[in-house]
Design a protein around this motif. Sequence first.
Motif, short mmCIF file in Angstrom:
data_model
loop_
_atom_site.label_atom_id
_atom_site.label_comp_id
_atom_site.label_asym_id
_atom_site.label_seq_id
_atom_site.Cartn_x
_atom_site.Cartn_y
_atom_site.Cartn_z
N UNK A 77 0.83 -1.15 0.04
CA UNK A 77 -0.05 -0.05 0.03
C UNK A 77 0.83 1.24 -0.02
N UNK A 78 0.87 1.78 -1.05
CA UNK A 78 1.79 3.29 -1.35
C UNK A 78 0.74 4.45 -0.99
N UNK A 79 1.44 5.33 -0.10
CA UNK A 79 0.92 6.67 -0.16
C UNK A 79 1.53 7.56 -1.31
N UNK A 80 0.41 8.29 -1.79
CA UNK A 80 0.99 9.32 -2.90
C UNK A 80 -0.09 10.26 -3.39
N UNK A 81 0.36 11.37 -4.01
CA UNK A 81 -0.79 12.27 -4.29
C UNK A 81 -1.63 12.04 -5.29
N UNK A 82 -3.14 12.06 -5.48
CA UNK A 82 -3.77 11.43 -6.36
C UNK A 82 -3.46 11.61 -7.77
N UNK A 83 -2.71 12.93 -7.96
CA UNK A 83 -2.15 13.37 -9.29
C UNK A 83 -1.38 12.24 -9.82
N UNK A 84 -0.38 11.64 -8.90
CA UNK A 84 0.40 10.67 -9.55
C UNK A 84 -0.40 9.29 -9.80
N UNK A 85 -1.04 8.82 -8.75
CA UNK A 85 -2.00 8.03 -8.64
C UNK A 85 -2.84 7.82 -10.16
N UNK A 86 -3.32 8.89 -10.66
CA UNK A 86 -4.02 9.07 -11.72
C UNK A 86 -3.09 9.15 -12.95
#
Lengths: 259, 303
Positions: free
Chosen positions: A204-213
């Motif tokens: 489970x990796x935490x990241x900005x939604x910008x990157x996740x999208x």
Amino acid sequence: MRSPFSFLLLLLLALSACRAPLDAVTVQPQTYNITTDLDPMKSGAGAQVQGEGTEEQSMAELIAPYKAQLEEKMNRQLATLAKPLRKGNPESTLGNWMADLMMDAARDASPGRAVAFATANDGGLRVQEIGAGPLLVSEIYELMPFDNELVLVDLTGAETMAFINHIANSGGWPVSKELKVVRENGLLKVSISGQAIDPAGRYLVAMPDYVANGGSDSSMVKGKPQTSTNLLIRDLLITYAARATAPIEVEATGDRMKL
Amino acid sequence: MLNRRIFLRQAAVGGGLLLLPGLATALPGRPTPRLTILHTNDWHSRIDPFPDDGGRNANRGGALRRMHLIRQIRAAEPNVILLDSGDIFQGTPYFNFFAGELEMKLMTRMGYDAATIGNHDFDGGMENLATQMKHANFPMLSANYDFTGTPLAGKTQPYQILERGGIRIGLFGLGIELAGLVPEQLYGKTTYQDPREVGNATARLLREDKKCDLVICLSHLGFKYREDKVDDVKLASSSRDIDIILGGHTHTFLDAPVEVPNQLGEPVIVNQVGFGGLRLGRLDVTFPGGGRRRCVACNNLRV
């Protein structure tokens, strides 16, 4: 500086007098630094455009009510920085500080399942440096002006590795202290909380939604299962920065990202 | 050297001092049309100077100072145009709280003649950009974004022609590829078209059909990339009809413009002035020969 060019200039002009149709169009470039010297209220050059009733004054009056509204919200002190936080690659004090706060927030938002690490795209950090001294809300806004949300992305070990490759190939992004990446003889050695990545495992990796999208060319994480935290990264930085109990001092030793 | 269509002089980088080029009036009795181009890029909502926090840019920049400088130049020069290469929005709380309204109002006060659209100008969504453009009395130029079916449809234009002191200036805008850079929900149905193809066709139109003396591209493509991605340098080398490219996006601080040979081996001038309103770029273009040679690409006119 000026005299050889004046000579050239004279020469050109002299030539142009008899060969006008063949002249080049000339471009004289200049770059102005915008500094305190240009304060409209200062004395010196440009005195004719100063004082009461000038366009500068009327522009200052246009800005004033907006500025006043912001100052109430922005001048709050969150903590004290013992040393400046600076952005840089592959690892930096600003990046380490921010990624660790994102990790703290991700952990709190995911009590049921362990978060592997937190990261943010390097381009998403919008200041080069936050100076030592009081850390203000306004500085967090400048660091992270975007309304990016922190999300948790569920990746396989292989997908996690592909994502870490992308991070390394981009010159190194801010990562939280759980992740260690070293490039040796062209190969990446990676560990998460001291363990090698298990290709069959789940992370489970935490990241900005910008990157996740898929932003910052992160197509390898796009479309993977996402959990929302309902936390804007900017807001969580404000909340978690204010929890510091001592002046903030962050190291960047190359321990996390050595490329 | 005299046969080159543009001759780029030594650059000066200064503070507030007004260094006048001092060329134009050197020959008495011969009017030499001169155009002063002022430009910014990526000013990113930096209305107040950078915070006084001991950092590299502490207390630098600021819209009031920029206004003051522009006014001084306008007072000294007859033919001034003021241009911006995009990323007007995003970077300080002014954008978070007021969505770009003040940025547009200030640029209107400063007298901007045109700007192009940067990727961060999408950050409030296209509806917001359309709303904020109501506060701007200058056009937003984009030749390679097709906004059909979006809130920006019909609100931008591909190019703009200005006349200053008898000089006919063709301006057009080019934007960067949005996929992978701007969240999809922000750019929606906007389609991105190849900047080289569209840019060169637009420049040709401005030069040939619209008879512009000078063709200027406002670009938010970025200065130079190692990879294949199109940038200002690649655009310049692919071109025939662009004289000047005023760039943005990569926040590149060029102390002097660079010259890039185009398809005909002639220099295209490429410039960019960092970010955050820290600098103002200036290019004084002088057309010598008593106005007989007004166009830049005059080679075809020579008898």
